[in-house]
Design a protein around this motif. Structure first.
Motif, PDB file in Angstrom:
ATOM      1  N   GLU A 259      36.180 -95.798 -14.162  1.00  0.00           N
ATOM      2  CA  GLU A 259      37.642 -95.828 -14.223  1.00  0.00           C
ATOM      3  C   GLU A 259      38.160 -97.252 -14.402  1.00  0.00           C
ATOM      4  O   GLU A 259      39.257 -97.582 -13.961  1.00  0.00           O
ATOM      5  CB  GLU A 259      38.248 -95.170 -12.968  1.00  0.00           C
ATOM      6  CG  GLU A 259      38.038 -93.679 -12.906  1.00  0.00           C
ATOM      7  CD  GLU A 259      39.312 -92.901 -12.618  1.00  0.00           C
ATOM      8  OE1 GLU A 259      40.392 -93.347 -13.066  1.00  0.00           O
ATOM      9  OE2 GLU A 259      39.219 -91.855 -11.948  1.00  0.00           O
ATOM     10  N   VAL A 260      37.359 -98.084 -15.051  1.00  0.00           N
ATOM     11  CA  VAL A 260      37.804 -99.443 -15.321  1.00  0.00           C
ATOM     12  C   VAL A 260      39.109 -99.431 -16.113  1.00  0.00           C
ATOM     13  O   VAL A 260      40.050-100.170 -15.808  1.00  0.00           O
ATOM     14  CB  VAL A 260      36.709-100.227 -16.066  1.00  0.00           C
ATOM     15  CG1 VAL A 260      37.236-101.567 -16.570  1.00  0.00           C
ATOM     16  CG2 VAL A 260      35.504-100.450 -15.142  1.00  0.00           C
ATOM     17  N   ALA A 261      39.189 -98.588 -17.141  1.00  0.00           N
ATOM     18  CA  ALA A 261      40.401 -98.506 -17.955  1.00  0.00           C
ATOM     19  C   ALA A 261      41.383 -97.462 -17.444  1.00  0.00           C
ATOM     20  O   ALA A 261      42.600 -97.645 -17.535  1.00  0.00           O
ATOM     21  CB  ALA A 261      40.037 -98.201 -19.411  1.00  0.00           C
ATOM     22  N   THR A 262      40.885 -96.349 -16.922  1.00  0.00           N
ATOM     23  CA  THR A 262      41.771 -95.230 -16.560  1.00  0.00           C
ATOM     24  C   THR A 262      42.358 -95.342 -15.162  1.00  0.00           C
ATOM     25  O   THR A 262      43.314 -94.638 -14.840  1.00  0.00           O
ATOM     26  CB  THR A 262      41.017 -93.890 -16.675  1.00  0.00           C
ATOM     27  OG1 THR A 262      39.896 -93.903 -15.788  1.00  0.00           O
ATOM     28  CG2 THR A 262      40.538 -93.651 -18.097  1.00  0.00           C
ATOM     29  N   GLY A 263      41.801 -96.203 -14.334  1.00  0.00           N
ATOM     30  CA  GLY A 263      42.253 -96.295 -12.948  1.00  0.00           C
ATOM     31  C   GLY A 263      43.586 -97.010 -12.799  1.00  0.00           C
ATOM     32  O   GLY A 263      44.099 -97.628 -13.722  1.00  0.00           O
ATOM     33  N   PHE A 264      44.156 -96.882 -11.616  1.00  0.00           N
ATOM     34  CA  PHE A 264      45.392 -97.556 -11.224  1.00  0.00           C
ATOM     35  C   PHE A 264      46.574 -97.153 -12.104  1.00  0.00           C
ATOM     36  O   PHE A 264      47.289 -97.989 -12.670  1.00  0.00           O
ATOM     37  CB  PHE A 264      45.184 -99.079 -11.180  1.00  0.00           C
ATOM     38  CG  PHE A 264      44.159 -99.461 -10.151  1.00  0.00           C
ATOM     39  CD1 PHE A 264      44.482 -99.494  -8.808  1.00  0.00           C
ATOM     40  CD2 PHE A 264      42.853 -99.716 -10.529  1.00  0.00           C
ATOM     41  CE1 PHE A 264      43.523 -99.787  -7.853  1.00  0.00           C
ATOM     42  CE2 PHE A 264      41.877-100.010  -9.587  1.00  0.00           C
ATOM     43  CZ  PHE A 264      42.220-100.039  -8.238  1.00  0.00           C
ATOM     44  N   GLY A 265      46.758 -95.826 -12.191  1.00  0.00           N
ATOM     45  CA  GLY A 265      47.987 -95.279 -12.742  1.00  0.00           C
ATOM     46  C   GLY A 265      48.035 -95.050 -14.225  1.00  0.00           C
ATOM     47  O   GLY A 265      49.017 -94.493 -14.729  1.00  0.00           O
ATOM     48  N   ARG A 266      47.022 -95.441 -14.975  1.00  0.00           N
ATOM     49  CA  ARG A 266      47.085 -95.365 -16.436  1.00  0.00           C
ATOM     50  C   ARG A 266      47.262 -93.944 -16.968  1.00  0.00           C
ATOM     51  O   ARG A 266      47.897 -93.726 -17.997  1.00  0.00           O
ATOM     52  CB  ARG A 266      45.819 -95.958 -17.040  1.00  0.00           C
ATOM     53  CG  ARG A 266      45.803 -97.458 -17.095  1.00  0.00           C
ATOM     54  CD  ARG A 266      46.731 -97.995 -18.146  1.00  0.00           C
ATOM     55  NE  ARG A 266      46.952 -99.426 -17.930  1.00  0.00           N
ATOM     56  CZ  ARG A 266      48.000-100.082 -18.368  1.00  0.00           C
ATOM     57  NH1 ARG A 266      48.944 -99.439 -19.022  1.00  0.00           N
ATOM     58  NH2 ARG A 266      48.135-101.366 -18.145  1.00  0.00           N
ATOM     59  N   THR A 267      46.670 -92.953 -16.281  1.00  0.00           N
ATOM     60  CA  THR A 267      46.698 -91.584 -16.813  1.00  0.00           C
ATOM     61  C   THR A 267      47.770 -90.719 -16.167  1.00  0.00           C
ATOM     62  O   THR A 267      47.871 -89.533 -16.468  1.00  0.00           O
ATOM     63  CB  THR A 267      45.334 -90.895 -16.616  1.00  0.00           C
ATOM     64  OG1 THR A 267      45.090 -90.725 -15.215  1.00  0.00           O
ATOM     65  CG2 THR A 267      44.210 -91.715 -17.236  1.00  0.00           C
ATOM     66  N   GLY A 268      48.567 -91.288 -15.271  1.00  0.00           N
ATOM     67  CA  GLY A 268      49.621 -90.522 -14.603  1.00  0.00           C
ATOM     68  C   GLY A 268      49.344 -90.244 -13.149  1.00  0.00           C
ATOM     69  O   GLY A 268      50.226 -89.778 -12.429  1.00  0.00           O
ATOM     70  N   THR A 269      48.122 -90.487 -12.706  1.00  0.00           N
ATOM     71  CA  THR A 269      47.768 -90.463 -11.290  1.00  0.00           C
ATOM     72  C   THR A 269      47.040 -91.768 -10.994  1.00  0.00           C
ATOM     73  O   THR A 269      46.584 -92.460 -11.909  1.00  0.00           O
ATOM     74  CB  THR A 269      46.860 -89.271 -10.946  1.00  0.00           C
ATOM     75  OG1 THR A 269      45.765 -89.213 -11.880  1.00  0.00           O
ATOM     76  CG2 THR A 269      47.631 -87.964 -10.998  1.00  0.00           C
ATOM     77  N   MET A 270      46.922 -92.115  -9.719  1.00  0.00           N
ATOM     78  CA  MET A 270      46.290 -93.390  -9.404  1.00  0.00           C
ATOM     79  C   MET A 270      44.897 -93.480 -10.026  1.00  0.00           C
ATOM     80  O   MET A 270      44.528 -94.490 -10.611  1.00  0.00           O
ATOM     81  CB  MET A 270      46.225 -93.590  -7.892  1.00  0.00           C
ATOM     82  CG  MET A 270      45.681 -94.949  -7.486  1.00  0.00           C
ATOM     83  SD  MET A 270      46.676 -96.365  -8.043  1.00  0.00           S
ATOM     84  CE  MET A 270      47.880 -96.460  -6.717  1.00  0.00           C
ATOM     85  N   PHE A 271      44.128 -92.378  -9.914  1.00  0.00           N
ATOM     86  CA  PHE A 271      42.818 -92.313 -10.545  1.00  0.00           C
ATOM     87  C   PHE A 271      42.721 -91.031 -11.355  1.00  0.00           C
ATOM     88  O   PHE A 271      43.214 -89.978 -10.931  1.00  0.00           O
ATOM     89  CB  PHE A 271      41.703 -92.396  -9.493  1.00  0.00           C
ATOM     90  CG  PHE A 271      41.789 -93.633  -8.652  1.00  0.00           C
ATOM     91  CD1 PHE A 271      41.449 -94.872  -9.184  1.00  0.00           C
ATOM     92  CD2 PHE A 271      42.239 -93.571  -7.344  1.00  0.00           C
ATOM     93  CE1 PHE A 271      41.555 -96.023  -8.421  1.00  0.00           C
ATOM     94  CE2 PHE A 271      42.360 -94.721  -6.575  1.00  0.00           C
ATOM     95  CZ  PHE A 271      42.016 -95.954  -7.124  1.00  0.00           C
ATOM     96  N   ALA A 272      42.072 -91.111 -12.498  1.00  0.00           N
ATOM     97  CA  ALA A 272      42.011 -89.963 -13.407  1.00  0.00           C
ATOM     98  C   ALA A 272      41.318 -88.771 -12.765  1.00  0.00           C
ATOM     99  O   ALA A 272      41.691 -87.621 -13.021  1.00  0.00           O
ATOM    100  CB  ALA A 272      41.297 -90.360 -14.702  1.00  0.00           C
TER     101      ALA A 272
END
Length: 454
Positions: A259-272
């Motif tokens: 989750e280097v790229a997807t973590g911390f809100g990128r996908t709409g939740t804190m973690f994908a």
């Protein structure tokens, strides 16, 4: 040409950059950041449309984070985690364990996304050896996956520049075709649309076959959950992650989520992974961990994984791995302040609203373009392809660098974007307001029109 530009051309070797192309024009020399803008040496502001390579979360110079960095710098800038510890590292580890899915309970610090994956490779391999399964030494990853640039993480991924000629110093992995490669994705709608669900079922059938035949060799599967970033922002339905989790449990294989790229809100939740309701055995974090202010990464593992490394020194079960700046106290204090801002400003909820505004702007400005393919968006992660003929899927010759031309054209209009080959990627900071999102997308559309004219 400024003195800074002359010295850059003379002394610096830039990453992912063709030297002849780089030397053919004057680069931007960025002097400072202010909110959602990067400002060059001449005082010209540029809207940061890629979050300074996907890591900036709240904008540049957020006072809460800058103040925390100043306070920590006055106390302690560096102390090793080898044989010592410190309060920022302890507090951050506790908070990461509390906010990530259970049962992730242990935090191993490094300093980049690539190294967080390298640690996960070592953990998975050594875990199997130390739990009586030394024959499980191989890995599965997704076609076109990207996990970093160090040799282990490169081995997991796949791209011609990274692999052709490097076979003697990389290892082979089993490759699984991800959902988006099973059928064309036209007019892609929500992540859980029917086409992706069907593709997900096909991918899971393929994974089941690999595990049925080779499960006794495989230690772990590595994947970017919910969306493959550097592949071109290609989504997966949450059901795919649930299916992978089930198959891993059935065949005694660890599930590692990058989750280097997807973590911390990128996908709409804190973690994908939250959107699939699953927990991996190992979770890799970086980029947004410090809001893009300083280098830090973390690899989280369950107690079951951690327990396999317990033992006396002379049993040599220790994870003999570590980095000078892993768990750096200044970086940890920055990450803590970042998490405080997430909570105080309700960043993830606001990001979901902003993502809807971003989607509307894409519908207005990008979808109607003659030379672009369907827009792919998951949260605030956006990708679409630039074609010579979008209807047939015919691409421009690589040497024409049409997407890169669009990047330069957008820059002339005060907007920074970055392409991946023929794929344009937009990745604004989570907090970028709707009016600036509109400007980002509209300027990008005009730049693509300019770059594809004729």
């Amino acid at each position: 040409m400024s003195r800074a530009t002359e010295d850059d051309h003379r002394y610096i070797w830039h990453p992912f950059t063709a030297t002849e192309e780089w030397n053919s024009y004057d680069p931007l020399v960025i002097e400072r950041g202010d909110g959602f803008f990067l400002i060059d040496e001449n005082g010209t502001p540029y809207l940061d449309g890629v979050s300074s390579i996907w890591c900036n979360v709240h904008g540049h110079g957020h006072p809460r984070i800058v103040e925390a960095m100043k306070q920590q710098a006055e106390r302690l800038c560096h102390s090793t985690m080898l044989g010592l510890t410190h309060e920022p590292g302890i507090e951050l580890a506790r908070r990461l364990v509390e906010m990530t899915p259970q049962p992730l309970t242990r935090v191993f610090y490094t300093d980049s996304g690539s190294t967080s994956v390298e640690v996960a490779i070592r953990m998975a391999f050594q875990f199997m050896r130390q739990t009586g399964r030394p024959h499980k030494t191989r890995f599965i990853s997704l076609v076109d996956g990207y996990h970093g640039d160090t040799l282990g993480s490169v081995s997991l991924g796949r791209s011609e520049p990274f692999h052709i000629g490097y076979e003697p110093i990389t290892f082979e992995v089993f490759k699984l075709r991800p959902p988006f490669l099973h059928e064309p994705v036209a007019g892609l709608g929500p992540v859980d649309d029917d086409s992706l669900q069907a593709a997900s079922a096909a991918s899971l059938d393929e994974l089941a076959g690999i595990l049925q035949e080779h499960g006794d060799e495989i230690a772990a599967i590595f994947l970017e959950p919910l969306v493959q970033g550097a592949a071109g922002i290609w989504p997966q339905p949450p059901s795919f992650l649930r299916g992978v989790r089930e198959l891993c449990d059935r065949h005694d294989v660890l599930m590692v989520c990058d989750e280097v790229a997807t973590g911390f809100g990128r996908t709409g939740t804190m973690f994908a992974v939250e959107q699939a309701g699953i927990c991996p055995d190992i979770l890799c974090l970086a980029k947004g961990l410090t809001a893009g202010y300083v280098a830090l990464a973390a690899t989280l593992a369950t107690d079951a994984v951690y327990a396999a490394f317990a033992g006396a020194y002379d049993e040599y079960k220790t994870l003999f791995h570590g980095h000078t700046y892993g768990g750096n106290p200044l970086a940890c204090a920055t990450a803590i302040a970042n998490l405080d801002v997430f909570a105080e400003e309700d960043t993830v909820a606001r990001a979901r609203d902003h993502a809807e505004a971003l989607g509307g702007a894409l519908d207005r400005h990008i979808e109607p373009l003659e030379h672009t393919g369907p827009v792919r968006r998951v949260g605030t992660m956006v990708g679409f392809d630039v074609y010579a003929d979008a209807a047939s899927g015919r691409r421009y010759p690589a040497a024409e660098r049409r997407c890169h031309r669009a990047v330069l054209a957008a820059r002339e209009q005060g907007v920074i974007v970055r392409g991946l080959g023929d794929t344009m990627v937009l990745m604004p900071p989570l907090s970028m307001p709707p009016d600036l999102l509109e400007r980002l997308v509209a300027t990008t559309a005009k730049a693509i029109d300019s770059a594809t004219a004729g």
